[in-house]
Design a protein around this motif. Structure first.
Motif, short mmCIF file in Angstrom:
data_model
loop_
_atom_site.label_atom_id
_atom_site.label_comp_id
_atom_site.label_asym_id
_atom_site.label_seq_id
_atom_site.Cartn_x
_atom_site.Cartn_y
_atom_site.Cartn_z
N VAL A 133 0.84 -1.19 0.00
CA VAL A 133 0.00 0.00 0.00
C VAL A 133 0.88 1.25 0.00
O VAL A 133 1.95 1.27 0.60
CB VAL A 133 -0.96 0.02 1.22
N CYS A 134 0.39 2.27 -0.69
CA CYS A 134 1.03 3.58 -0.68
C CYS A 134 -0.06 4.59 -0.34
O CYS A 134 -0.99 4.80 -1.12
CB CYS A 134 1.63 3.89 -2.06
N PHE A 135 0.03 5.21 0.84
CA PHE A 135 -0.95 6.20 1.27
C PHE A 135 -0.53 7.57 0.77
O PHE A 135 0.59 8.03 1.06
CB PHE A 135 -1.08 6.21 2.79
N GLU A 136 -1.41 8.24 0.04
CA GLU A 136 -1.12 9.56 -0.52
C GLU A 136 -2.31 10.48 -0.28
O GLU A 136 -3.31 10.41 -0.99
CB GLU A 136 -0.84 9.47 -2.01
N GLU A 137 -2.21 11.34 0.72
CA GLU A 137 -3.29 12.26 1.09
C GLU A 137 -4.61 11.50 1.20
O GLU A 137 -4.74 10.60 2.01
CB GLU A 137 -3.37 13.41 0.06
#
Length: 500
Positions: free
Chosen positions: A130-134
């Protein structure tokens, strides 16, 4: 003398008024009956058991509608679907429709059919990063840190979950990415574009995760299982056929994605022989140029060549108001129409005289076999007559039209007009998982209780189910319709026996 004359004149006046009154009453009854005879399903003749079952259904329907007529605020269907989707499950009629055999789903999109809880459970699989971006995030399966650009940092979702302060809260926040459901839908989705933006974001977020080949195949297998459990016996699935990948780094093209679908269908029918299978409608995005559509058509022809019994036809999808008009692709589509069957989306809009609703003219001229949504068709009387004359079925998705902001009060849905005029209609559900609806039961119930006439009865429900089989691309329709009739008879007998 004068009193006698007055009484005489009054007598004549009353006699004439009574005759006129009776004439008006008779004409009213005749007009009403003639209109009811036009309704979809009017040609069905009930058996003795169906008459008894219909009395049960209509008693329950009248009870609910009459209460709502007296107290309009209590009538759920004037509200947004998110405000009553669970409440309708308390209705005895919903339970009946849930058990009712419903034929086929002919308008549904590949990874939009299962619930956000199902998608959330998939995030517990191994090797998911997972990559959390805003406000958004990326999800992708990989055996090592993905090379895809991430604005923050990639981490195993498993690690992110179990290093969070509260796993339950973490999952609740994660789940929000897998549904359009919100507490204040009218504030969040204030126009068509805002609803579509959130809708498309669902597919952007989940797409890379679903495109993991094992996840793709498991999702589709479980979709077929959910459809079967909702008493649907066949489905035609629309897919953009994205390239799939595995953990070894191998990427599979659109042809291989179609083959993956067929493999799953074959296995499912083997596991559940009472299910009549699935076919594929290749439905890539419409926001492209003509050269890209030409490439789409090449892919469609190749799939048909390799899997002629599995491939149903071709479509173009995406928001019509912002997408490329169908007329921009006429040269390419005309060239292929003798080789491909068309099942085009068209008229999924509230506009009149714009490129989006005028797509209806193009797809009818292209001899589409069915029209997806056709919401704006009611504004085009000539085209409505052509649809009836040519036997072009309309794939209507009531809840989708509510969620994506085409209609608020379903009593005003154009489907009411289509049903009243015996237009060829099939009910479908589009992307029910994204708005947390059942595969088809919610759409049937809301149509029966919120869109159709109070007079509409089991004939309508049965005809809608039969239409989904008649207008499908199933080869042996007689055999499937016969099986449907067997299931319908069992349903009717159980309804009468249980004495609802």
């Amino acid at each position: 003398m004068w009193p006698t004359l007055v009484y005489f004149l009054l007598a004549i006046s009353c006699a004439v008024s009574i005759d006129e009154y009776e004439n008006v009453i008779n004409e009213r009854h005749d007009l009403l009956q003639r209109e009811l005879d036009m309704m979809l399903g009017n040609e069905i003749t009930f058996s003795d058991s169906e008459i008894k079952a219909n009395e049960i259904v209509m008693h329950l329907k009248a009870k609910e509608l009459d209460r709502a007529y007296r107290s309009p605020y209590a009538y759920n269907f004037t509200r947004h679907f998110f405000e009553y989707k669970d409440a309708v499950k308390q209705s005895p009629l919903y339970e009946i429709i849930k058990k009712m055999p419903k034929g086929a789903i002919l308008h549904a999109h590949d990874v939009g059919l299962l619930s956000p809880d199902y998608v959330l459970n998939m995030t517990y699989w191994d090797n998911l990063y997972v990559c959390f971006e805003e406000d958004n995030m990326q999800l992708i399966f990989s055996d090592k840190t993905p090379k895809v650009t991430c604005g923050t940092q990639w981490q195993l979702l498993r690690d992110a979950r179990y290093t969070s302060i509260d796993v339950e809260e973490f999952d609740a926040e994660l789940r929000k990415h897998f549904t359009l459901l919100v507490d204040e839908p009218h504030e969040v989705y204030f126009d068509v574009n805002s609803a579509w933006n959130r809708f498309q974001q669902y597919f952007i977020t989940t797409g890379p995760m679903f495109c993991y080949k094992l996840a793709w195949e498991q999702y589709f297998y479980d979709t077929l299982k959910a459809v079967r459990e909702d008493n649907v016996m066949y489905i035609e699935i629309r897919s953009t056929l994205p390239p799939l990948y595995d953990l070894n780094g191998e990427v599979y093209d659109s042809i291989a994605t179609a083959e993956s679908y067929k493999k799953v269908v074959d296995q499912f029918v083997k596991d559940y022989p009472d299910f009549y299978g699935a076919k594929l409608i290749y439905a890539p995005m419409r926001l492209v140029d003509a050269a890209t559509v030409k490439e789409y058509i090449k892919i469609a022809k190749e799939i048909k060549r390799r899997m002629p019994d599995f491939f149903a036809g071709f479509d173009l999808v995406g928001q019509e108001d912002l997408g490329t008009p169908t007329k921009e692709f006429l040269s390419e589509l005309v060239a292929a129409k003798d080789e491909l069957d068309y099942f085009f989306h068209a008229g999924e809009t509230n506009w009149n005289g714009m490129s989006s609703d005028e797509n209806l003219f193009d797809v009818i001229a292209l001899e589409t076999r069915r029209i997806g949504h056709a919401f704006a068709l009611v504004k085009h009387p000539l085209l409505l007559e052509e649809v009836k004359k040519r036997g072009i079925a309309l794939e209507v998705n009531v809840i989708s039209n509510v969620v994506l902001k085409l209609v608020g009060d379903v009593r005003n849905h154009p489907l009411a007009t289509f049903l009243a005029q015996n237009v060829p209609v099939v009910l479908s559900s589009d992307d029910p998982g994204v708005w947390e609806a059942d595969p088809l039961s919610h759409d049937f119930f809301i149509t029966f209780m919120g869109v159709a006439s109070r007079h509409a009865d089991l004939k309508l429900l049965k005809q809608l189910a039969l239409n989904s089989l008649y207008f499908s691309t199933i080869k042996d329709k007689d055999r499937v319709v016969h099986e449907f009739e067997i299931r319908w008879t069992k349903f009717i007998d159980s309804l009468v026996r249980d004495k609802w």
